[in-house]
Write a protein that holds these residues in place. Structure first.
Motif, PDB file in Angstrom:
ATOM      1  N   GLN A  32      38.909 -13.569 -18.353  1.00 13.47           N
ATOM      2  CA  GLN A  32      38.537 -12.319 -18.916  1.00 13.47           C
ATOM      3  C   GLN A  32      39.062 -11.886 -20.320  1.00 13.47           C
ATOM      4  OE1 GLN A  32      36.289 -10.663 -17.084  1.00 13.47           O
ATOM      5  NE2 GLN A  32      36.623 -12.089 -15.453  1.00 13.47           N
ATOM      6  N   PRO A  58      38.679 -11.076 -24.002  1.00  9.24           N
ATOM      7  CA  PRO A  58      40.079 -10.673 -24.610  1.00  9.24           C
ATOM      8  C   PRO A  58      40.744  -9.653 -23.703  1.00  9.24           C
ATOM      9  CG  PRO A  58      38.487  -9.590 -25.966  1.00  9.24           C
ATOM     10  CD  PRO A  58      37.696 -10.174 -25.025  1.00  9.24           C
ATOM     11  N   SER A  59      40.069  -8.953 -22.812  1.00 11.99           N
ATOM     12  CA  SER A  59      40.537  -7.891 -21.936  1.00 11.99           C
ATOM     13  C   SER A  59      41.781  -8.179 -21.300  1.00 11.99           C
ATOM     14  CB  SER A  59      39.652  -7.067 -21.175  1.00 11.99           C
ATOM     15  OG  SER A  59      39.145  -8.076 -20.203  1.00 11.99           O
ATOM     16  N   CYS A  60      42.336  -9.574 -21.254  1.00 12.85           N
ATOM     17  CA  CYS A  60      43.531  -9.736 -20.461  1.00 12.85           C
ATOM     18  C   CYS A  60      44.693  -9.515 -21.375  1.00 12.85           C
ATOM     19  CB  CYS A  60      43.508 -11.280 -20.185  1.00 12.85           C
ATOM     20  SG  CYS A  60      43.398 -12.327 -21.484  1.00 12.85           S
ATOM     21  N   THR A 104      46.706  -6.144 -23.599  1.00 14.84           N
ATOM     22  CA  THR A 104      46.803  -4.791 -24.121  1.00 14.84           C
ATOM     23  C   THR A 104      46.621  -4.775 -25.597  1.00 14.84           C
ATOM     24  OG1 THR A 104      48.978  -4.552 -24.322  1.00 14.84           O
ATOM     25  CG2 THR A 104      48.237  -4.070 -22.188  1.00 14.84           C
ATOM     26  N   ASN A 105      46.147  -3.650 -26.129  1.00 13.10           N
ATOM     27  CA  ASN A 105      46.188  -3.415 -27.585  1.00 13.10           C
ATOM     28  C   ASN A 105      47.589  -3.811 -28.081  1.00 13.10           C
ATOM     29  OD1 ASN A 105      43.461  -2.589 -27.440  1.00 13.10           O
ATOM     30  ND2 ASN A 105      43.933  -0.435 -27.290  1.00 13.10           N
ATOM     31  N   VAL A 151      47.921  -8.241 -19.503  1.00 12.29           N
ATOM     32  CA  VAL A 151      47.515  -7.208 -18.368  1.00 12.29           C
ATOM     33  C   VAL A 151      47.856  -7.560 -17.177  1.00 12.29           C
ATOM     34  CG1 VAL A 151      45.598  -5.944 -17.311  1.00 12.29           C
ATOM     35  CG2 VAL A 151      45.642  -6.243 -19.807  1.00 12.29           C
TER      36      VAL A 151
END
Length: 177
Positions: A132, A134-136, A138-139, A144
């Protein structure tokens, strides 16, 4: 007895801002820097002159390769860089951080294991794989997925064991070529 830190070459093809490999590399570099048993050498293939790559791998006790999956394998420029070094890989442990594709980059790791085995390196079992993209992350640049930091610790523990054992072996008995 003084124990010298193990040099780990963290090899990535680009650390440009906005690239996923940059987030994974920065996070993993922080994991390495928190430890007393490793000294980090970050090698960005996008800016490292090819003639210095072999010297830096020769000076390292181990390596970690950060790579995306590309066409069920890994990028061609990474293959060129790996092949250009050849002998300095001998009898060194290598680990992988991979990402992308449906497999989370694991097909890239499979291909890299074959190449490094042919180069007389020792690919270790532990691999960090990110799905997943780049959603793996956090900012703030943290994974994650629960347990990722523990997985990195296990990878580094095993890498340290192999790096120490192989460094000692190379010092007492040169690797036969």
């Amino acid at each position: 007895m003084t124990v010298h830190p193990l040099v780990v070459a963290l090899v990535v093809r680009s650390t440009e801002p906005g690239r996923f490999g940059t987030a994974a590399t920065a996070w993993f570099a922080r994991q390495v820097e928190r430890r007393d048993d490793f000294k980090l050498d970050l090698i960005d293939l996008a800016v490292t002159p090819p003639d210095s790559l072999a010297d830096r791998i020769a000076a390292a006790d181990s390596a970690v390769i950060v790579s995306p999956e590309y066409n069920h394998s890994y990028p061609g420029e990474l293959k060129i860089a790996i092949d250009s070094v050849r002998r300095p890989w001998y009898a060194k442990p290598v680990a992988f951080i991979v990402y992308g594709g449906r497999s989370g980059g694991l097909r890239a790791a499979e291909q890299l294991r074959l190449v490094f085995a042919e180069l007389h390196a020792v690919p270790i079992r532990e691999t960090l794989s990110f799905h997943q993209v780049p959603s793996c992350f956090t900012n703030e640049g943290e994974p994650v997925e629960p347990g990722t930091t523990n997985a990195a610790t296990t990878l580094l523990d095993r890498l340290a064991w192999w790096a120490r054992a192989l460094r000692d072996a190379r010092a007492t008995t040169p690797y036969p070529v």
